[in-house]
Design a protein around this motif. Structure first.
Motif, PDB file in Angstrom:
ATOM      1  N   MET A   1       0.814  -1.211   0.000  1.00 31.48           N
ATOM      2  CA  MET A   1       0.000   0.000   0.000  1.00 31.48           C
ATOM      3  C   MET A   1       0.849   1.262   0.000  1.00 31.48           C
ATOM      4  SD  MET A   1      -2.324   2.004   2.341  1.00 31.48           S
ATOM      5  CE  MET A   1      -1.377   3.336   1.654  1.00 31.48           C
ATOM      6  N   TYR A   2       1.826   1.339   0.908  1.00 28.75           N
ATOM      7  CA  TYR A   2       2.699   2.520   0.945  1.00 28.75           C
ATOM      8  C   TYR A   2       3.410   2.683  -0.407  1.00 28.75           C
ATOM      9  CZ  TYR A   2       2.537   3.606   6.032  1.00 28.75           C
ATOM     10  OH  TYR A   2       2.166   3.989   7.294  1.00 28.75           O
TER      11      TYR A   2
ATOM     12  N   PHE B   1      -4.440  -0.798   7.376  1.00 28.52           N
ATOM     13  CA  PHE B   1      -4.413   0.444   6.586  1.00 28.52           C
ATOM     14  C   PHE B   1      -5.065   1.620   7.316  1.00 28.52           C
ATOM     15  CE2 PHE B   1      -4.829  -2.305   2.491  1.00 28.52           C
ATOM     16  CZ  PHE B   1      -3.491  -2.626   2.556  1.00 28.52           C
ATOM     17  N   ASP B   2      -5.979   1.308   8.231  1.00 23.12           N
ATOM     18  CA  ASP B   2      -6.771   2.359   8.891  1.00 23.12           C
ATOM     19  C   ASP B   2      -6.145   2.836  10.187  1.00 23.12           C
ATOM     20  OD1 ASP B   2      -8.869   1.799   6.984  1.00 23.12           O
ATOM     21  OD2 ASP B   2      -9.360   0.033   8.186  1.00 23.12           O
ATOM     22  N   ILE B   3      -5.015   2.259  10.576  1.00 24.41           N
ATOM     23  CA  ILE B   3      -4.498   2.465  11.925  1.00 24.41           C
ATOM     24  C   ILE B   3      -3.175   3.211  11.891  1.00 24.41           C
ATOM     25  CG2 ILE B   3      -3.815   1.280  14.046  1.00 24.41           C
ATOM     26  CD1 ILE B   3      -5.385  -1.170  12.982  1.00 24.41           C
ATOM     27  N   ALA B   4      -3.105   4.345  12.563  1.00 26.12           N
ATOM     28  CA  ALA B   4      -1.843   5.077  12.649  1.00 26.12           C
ATOM     29  C   ALA B   4      -0.787   4.152  13.252  1.00 26.12           C
ATOM     30  CB  ALA B   4      -2.007   6.324  13.498  1.00 26.12           C
ATOM     31  N   PRO B   5       0.403   4.091  12.650  1.00 26.82           N
ATOM     32  CA  PRO B   5       1.450   3.173  13.137  1.00 26.82           C
ATOM     33  C   PRO B   5       1.705   3.279  14.642  1.00 26.82           C
ATOM     34  CG  PRO B   5       2.134   4.200  11.072  1.00 26.82           C
ATOM     35  CD  PRO B   5       0.812   4.803  11.426  1.00 26.82           C
ATOM     36  N   SER B   6       1.687   4.488  15.187  1.00 26.70           N
ATOM     37  CA  SER B   6       1.998   4.675  16.613  1.00 26.70           C
ATOM     38  C   SER B   6       1.041   3.908  17.520  1.00 26.70           C
ATOM     39  CB  SER B   6       1.976   6.156  16.976  1.00 26.70           C
ATOM     40  OG  SER B   6       0.699   6.693  16.729  1.00 26.70           O
TER      41      SER B   6
ATOM     42  N   THR C   1       3.682  13.414  12.364  1.00 26.25           N
ATOM     43  CA  THR C   1       4.728  12.678  11.655  1.00 26.25           C
ATOM     44  C   THR C   1       4.080  11.453  11.009  1.00 26.25           C
ATOM     45  OG1 THR C   1       5.363  11.068  13.349  1.00 26.25           O
ATOM     46  CG2 THR C   1       6.334  13.278  13.517  1.00 26.25           C
ATOM     47  N   ILE C   2       4.839  10.754  10.231  1.00 25.09           N
ATOM     48  CA  ILE C   2       4.340   9.571   9.538  1.00 25.09           C
ATOM     49  C   ILE C   2       3.822   8.520  10.528  1.00 25.09           C
ATOM     50  CG2 ILE C   2       6.538   8.295   9.390  1.00 25.09           C
ATOM     51  CD1 ILE C   2       5.843   7.977   6.297  1.00 25.09           C
ATOM     52  N   PHE C   3       4.278   8.590  11.793  1.00 25.11           N
ATOM     53  CA  PHE C   3       3.793   7.665  12.823  1.00 25.11           C
ATOM     54  C   PHE C   3       2.331   7.916  13.205  1.00 25.11           C
ATOM     55  CE2 PHE C   3       8.351   7.581  14.742  1.00 25.11           C
ATOM     56  CZ  PHE C   3       8.767   6.715  13.751  1.00 25.11           C
ATOM     57  N   ASP C   4       1.893   9.165  12.998  1.00 24.60           N
ATOM     58  CA  ASP C   4       0.553   9.562  13.467  1.00 24.60           C
ATOM     59  C   ASP C   4      -0.525   9.376  12.415  1.00 24.60           C
ATOM     60  OD1 ASP C   4       1.815  10.689  15.805  1.00 24.60           O
ATOM     61  OD2 ASP C   4       2.390  12.402  14.554  1.00 24.60           O
ATOM     62  N   ILE C   5      -0.133   8.931  11.222  1.00 21.55           N
ATOM     63  CA  ILE C   5      -1.040   8.984  10.077  1.00 21.55           C
ATOM     64  C   ILE C   5      -1.402   7.584   9.611  1.00 21.55           C
ATOM     65  CG2 ILE C   5      -1.303   9.878   7.738  1.00 21.55           C
ATOM     66  CD1 ILE C   5       1.029  11.803   8.393  1.00 21.55           C
ATOM     67  N   ALA C   6      -2.705   7.274   9.570  1.00 24.27           N
ATOM     68  CA  ALA C   6      -3.129   5.975   9.043  1.00 24.27           C
ATOM     69  C   ALA C   6      -2.624   5.844   7.611  1.00 24.27           C
ATOM     70  CB  ALA C   6      -4.649   5.868   9.081  1.00 24.27           C
ATOM     71  N   PRO C   7      -2.012   4.679   7.281  1.00 28.78           N
ATOM     72  CA  PRO C   7      -1.439   4.496   5.942  1.00 28.78           C
ATOM     73  C   PRO C   7      -2.391   4.869   4.809  1.00 28.78           C
ATOM     74  CG  PRO C   7      -0.883   2.629   7.353  1.00 28.78           C
ATOM     75  CD  PRO C   7      -1.763   3.523   8.161  1.00 28.78           C
TER      76      PRO C   7
END
Lengths: 327, 327
Positions: free
Chosen positions: A133-134, A307-312, B305-311
């Motif tokens: 996806m990324y 896909f819906d979930i912020a990585p943190s 940051t990219i950590f805060d953003i759902a893919p």
């Protein structure tokens, strides 16, 4: 700190993996293992309470996240929509074609009951999906290739074991090196699944069985083997037990794109080399359980995917810590 | 469909990359390029309007996202907090040690003005950070290694060019193969940066310059070279122009973890092989600009940051499409 109360539903290989790996998550505790078998007869590796799945309703308020560890073929499509009425859930449903349907079914249950359910976690679907996806969002001009292996395919191993005269069998899926090299070199080849993977089979036969017939039956089996380069090795029971007892797996996702007027090649590659497929899958599910808990606290109800979930959300660290240590 | 109106602030290599790659994003349009130089003298590759940065305030309502393409050393720390008062922004600020401070400064401006600013996008920080973060959240028992190269280090090339008698120079950072192999094999070695990377320099000297002195000055330069295995090649101006004109780069993030009682090894690896560092960085920034736009529409203000953003925020596809095609 209050710990996230996690339970396991289904004590197979993945369930065992969750039981082992969750001890490393200091913000979580394993409160129960639910099983369809007689709890008294279940041999487990920890001191966790073993409970019959019949009694699961009584645990509604005692479990924050239920990690669903059943199989994709028949368990998960039935169980998860039921469990999502009572619990936040995480599952590793991996029948790609049926994911949209599974999502809808789980979403309905979870939304109606203010629960959060993360579906199709693991490594594929899961981490591999993330990379696909990324990559596709970033490199609009490009092709994505997924290779699996070297690793054990349970489905193909089972298919061989159903052949008359076969006592035991294991099948390894192996990426074809030339295909991987062409993709890595940015050649953007057109490849069927059979042009990307070899199938290698190790078979133990019953005394007196006709090896030629068995080899032929394997190699001509439609869907499973007929479209692939397949090799069959007949080995002894002892060799089988000694050398083919690992559940290793892995694979690659490679995205090959172009930029600029000079058609610059940009290659993104993600790979996994796993000694234990179920233990690694369990590790992903545990991190997703943390996310399910946080999302539910934030009133983000319904079915979600990675896909819906912020990585943190997957981490126990604060956003400040993550920025400082890992950005 | 209304397109996302994007502008470029700063027309260096990354700015040029955004100009070229944004044409592939069907949901976006490039509406202006802002420059500190005299707009009349700026030679660009498209028909985009070139505007003096002095007039940027007049564009407050005509730009949805400003892609900040200045340098990390002096431009971005000053410019982004200013621009975040008027625009949603995206930047590739990459001075790791100062990221927390940059985040705070941008966050204040953006929050006060209901803007959304994504900081430190690109590939490192950016995609590499994501892999470090996901890996650490999933494999709690493990080590993460980042290797850079083979690729051009602008800072090291500049440092060589400042030496007396040097006419031109380029420096390649190269991962040490044995170190990479040990990490891939799950040996979890302890490695300093100098034990992970070699430095290879190609230098053109002025007529009559003392090559021995120059080589010695390079190899003993503190911070930059003294702690590394460094090789210096003296080459002609012609060879320099012919063979050292690419801005290629890349690297690996490898996370090596263990699971289970048998200490099974699980290796996660992500790598980039980029012909054009600035064009790839631009591609990441464009996807993040889409996310900044969506987040702002959803009233998610402040620095992210990219950590805060759902893919899925980075993609132009719907969640349904993503689940069907890429999960």
């Amino acid at each position: 700190m209050e710990k996230i109360r996690v339970a396991i539903c289904g004590y197979g290989n993945v369930g065992k993996g969750v039981e082992s790996e969750i001890t490393k998550a200091k913000d979580m505790e394993l409160v129960a293992i639910f099983t369809r078998r007689n709890p008294a007869n279940l041999k487990i590796s920890s001191n966790t309470k073993v409970v019959s799945i019949q009694e699961i309703e009584n645990w509604k308020d005692k479990v924050d996240v239920m990690i669903m560890c059943g199989g994709s073929a028949t368990d998960l499509p039935k169980q998860v929509p039921e469990m999502a009425k009572m619990f936040n859930t995480v599952d590793s449903f991996d029948t790609h074609a049926v994911i949209p349907e599974h999502f809808e079914n789980v979403n309905k249950s979870a939304l109606k009951n203010n629960r959060t359910s993360i579906i199709s976690g693991g490594w594929d679907p899961g981490l591999f999906s993330l990379i696909r996806m990324y990559s596709n969002a970033i490199m609009l001009d490009g092709n994505t290739y997924t290779f699996w292996g070297r690793g054990v395919s349970q489905g193909h191993s089972d298919a061989i074991r159903r052949i008359e005269g076969v006592k035991n069998a294991i099948q390894y899926t192996i990426p074809i090196e030339k295909a991987v090299d062409d993709v890595r070199a940015g050649k953007n080849p057109q490849l069927s699944t059979g042009e990307k993977h070899l199938r290698e089979c190790f078979v133990v036969v019953e005394g007196g069985a006709d090896k030629n017939r068995i080899e032929n039956e394997i190699k001509t089996m439609p869907n499973y083997f007929s479209d692939y380069q397949t090799t069959v090795h007949f080995i002894s029971e002892e060799e089988f037990k000694a050398n083919h007892n690992k559940m290793s797996h892995g694979g690659f996702v490679i995205h090959s794109g172009n930029t600029g007027k000079e058609n610059n090649k940009e290659i993104i590659e993600f790979s996994l080399k796993l000694d234990s497929n179920p233990e690694f899958t369990a590790s992903v599910l545990i991190a997703l359980a943390r996310a399910a808990y946080k999302l539910n606290k934030a009133k983000q109800y319904g079915a979600k995917t990675i896909f819906d979930i912020a990585p943190s959300m997957l981490s126990s660290k604060s956003s400040e810590e993550l920025r400082k240590e890992l950005l």
